[in-house]
Each structure stands twice: as structure tokens, then as C-alpha cells.
Design a protein around this motif. Structure first.
Motif, PDB file in Angstrom:
ATOM      1  N   PRO A 140       0.869  -1.262  -0.094  1.00 64.50           N
ATOM      2  CA  PRO A 140       0.255   0.077   0.012  1.00 64.50           C
ATOM      3  C   PRO A 140       1.049   1.133  -0.076  1.00 64.50           C
ATOM      4  O   PRO A 140       1.813   1.257   0.749  1.00 64.50           O
ATOM      5  CB  PRO A 140      -0.835  -0.137   1.322  1.00 64.50           C
ATOM      6  CG  PRO A 140      -0.282  -1.337   2.021  1.00 64.50           C
ATOM      7  CD  PRO A 140       0.684  -2.009   1.346  1.00 64.50           C
ATOM      8  N   GLU A 141       0.396   2.210  -0.696  1.00 62.96           N
ATOM      9  CA  GLU A 141       1.239   3.489  -0.851  1.00 62.96           C
ATOM     10  C   GLU A 141      -0.151   4.692  -0.748  1.00 62.96           C
ATOM     11  O   GLU A 141      -0.935   4.413  -1.123  1.00 62.96           O
ATOM     12  CB  GLU A 141       1.741   3.918  -2.305  1.00 62.96           C
ATOM     13  CG  GLU A 141       2.776   2.843  -2.454  1.00 62.96           C
ATOM     14  CD  GLU A 141       3.496   2.976  -3.938  1.00 62.96           C
ATOM     15  OE1 GLU A 141       3.567   4.197  -4.376  1.00 62.96           O
ATOM     16  OE2 GLU A 141       3.871   2.042  -4.353  1.00 62.96           O
ATOM     17  N   SER A 142       0.239   5.709  -0.113  1.00 54.42           N
ATOM     18  CA  SER A 142      -0.456   6.765   0.190  1.00 54.42           C
ATOM     19  C   SER A 142      -0.342   7.726  -1.198  1.00 54.42           C
ATOM     20  O   SER A 142       0.830   7.615  -1.573  1.00 54.42           O
ATOM     21  CB  SER A 142      -0.035   7.699   1.468  1.00 54.42           C
ATOM     22  OG  SER A 142      -0.088   6.837   2.662  1.00 54.42           O
ATOM     23  N   ALA A 143      -1.286   8.301  -1.364  1.00 53.50           N
ATOM     24  CA  ALA A 143      -1.302   9.178  -2.450  1.00 53.50           C
ATOM     25  C   ALA A 143      -1.808  10.315  -2.196  1.00 53.50           C
ATOM     26  O   ALA A 143      -2.655  10.697  -1.195  1.00 53.50           O
ATOM     27  CB  ALA A 143      -2.442   8.621  -3.379  1.00 53.50           C
ATOM     28  N   THR A 144      -1.648  11.459  -2.954  1.00 52.22           N
ATOM     29  CA  THR A 144      -1.849  13.031  -2.817  1.00 52.22           C
ATOM     30  C   THR A 144      -2.978  13.078  -3.660  1.00 52.22           C
ATOM     31  O   THR A 144      -3.604  12.348  -4.451  1.00 52.22           O
ATOM     32  CB  THR A 144      -0.684  13.822  -3.492  1.00 52.22           C
ATOM     33  OG1 THR A 144      -0.545  13.664  -4.798  1.00 52.22           O
ATOM     34  CG2 THR A 144       0.501  13.736  -2.556  1.00 52.22           C
TER      35      THR A 144
END
Length: 152
Positions: A140-144
């Protein structure tokens, strides 16, 4: 009877690519999130990568087992070289090569030059394998907010 999964992987990749194309052809208006479309794309890509991996492993394993159904056109020298390479890779603690490395090794074992990795279709295969690996090992990656503009 010997089971070869490469044919199943190829069929699945082609089938889900067709389904993807059908969904894309029916799309009108602004891009939107479509889980069915994304799933079809993911399955097509992962199955294409699985096809490549299965196909080359089946070749080497047929040679290692002297299973002649599909390798009968190869010379005895090539079969022996392929079987030996497979055994070397599967010794305890041995380094396992990547998929395209295996294709290169197969060519060399048969007295042919390795593939040119700088051109299509090898570049395409490399990208499919990279995408397959990214999908299979996703974290999982955080996104802007900006990066989400095309996600919805």
C-alpha cells in the motif's frame, strides 16, 4: 500424461485482454473508476507473465526429465545442456535466474545468441514481467490529491 500450465495462462491472458477491450469500447464520457476493468487488466497482465514463466520452465523441465513430447526437435546436445542448466539452478542454495534470463540461457544452450533486450518484443515482455511483479508484490502507498485525479 503431463500437465502444462502455460497454455492455461496464455488462454486466460488473451480472454481477459478481450474482456478489457470490450469494456473499453463500451466506455463513453469521462474516465471513471471501474473495478471490473481494473481486475481484467490485472488478470491479463499477471497471466501473461505467468505464461512466460511457465513456458520456459516447462521447456527446461522437459529436458531435465527427458520428456520428449515437445522437445523432440532439439538435438541431444541441446537437451543435455538445458537439463544440466536446470539442475545447476536447482542445486541447494543456487541462484535462480529471472524469466528472461532463462530464455537467454535456453538459446545459448541451443547454440544461439541471447535475445536483444533493447528492442521489442523483449522490451514488451520485460515490462509485462515488471508489471506482474509489481501487482503480485504490491504494498500500500499513500497518494496525494493530485495523484488521485485519475483514480475516480
Amino acid at each position: 500424461m503431463r500437465v502444462y500450465f502455460s497454455t492455461y495462462h496464455l488462454w486466460a491472458s488473451e480472454e481477459f485482454a478481450k474482456r478489457t477491450k470490450s469494456l473499453e469500447a463500451a466506455q463513453n464520457g469521462m474516465p471513471r473508476f471501474d473495478i471490473e476493468h481494473r481486475a481484467h487488466v490485472m488478470v491479463s497482465l499477471t497471466e501473461a507473465g505467468a505464461f512466460l514463466e511457465s513456458l520456459i520452465n516447462e521447456l527446461f523441465k522437459d529436458c531435465a526429465d527427458n520428456h520428449m513430447a515437445y522437445i523432440g526437435g532439439l538435438s541431444a546436445h541441446s537437451i543435455h545442456a538445458l537439463a544440466t542448466r536446470w539442475a545447476d539452478w536447482h542445486r541447494k542454495g543456487g541462484r535462480r535466474p529471472g524469466t528472461l534470463e532463462k530464455f537467454d540461457a535456453a538459446l545459448v544452450c541451443c547454440g544461439l545468441p541471447p535475445m536483444n533486450h533493447g528492442i521489442a518484443p523483449i522490451q514488451d515482455a520485460k515490462q509485462v514481467l515488471e508489471l506482474r511483479n509489481a501487482l503480485m508484490h504490491a504494498k500500500p502507498e499513500s497518494a496525494t490529491d493530485d495523484s488521485l485525479a485519475f483514480a475516480n
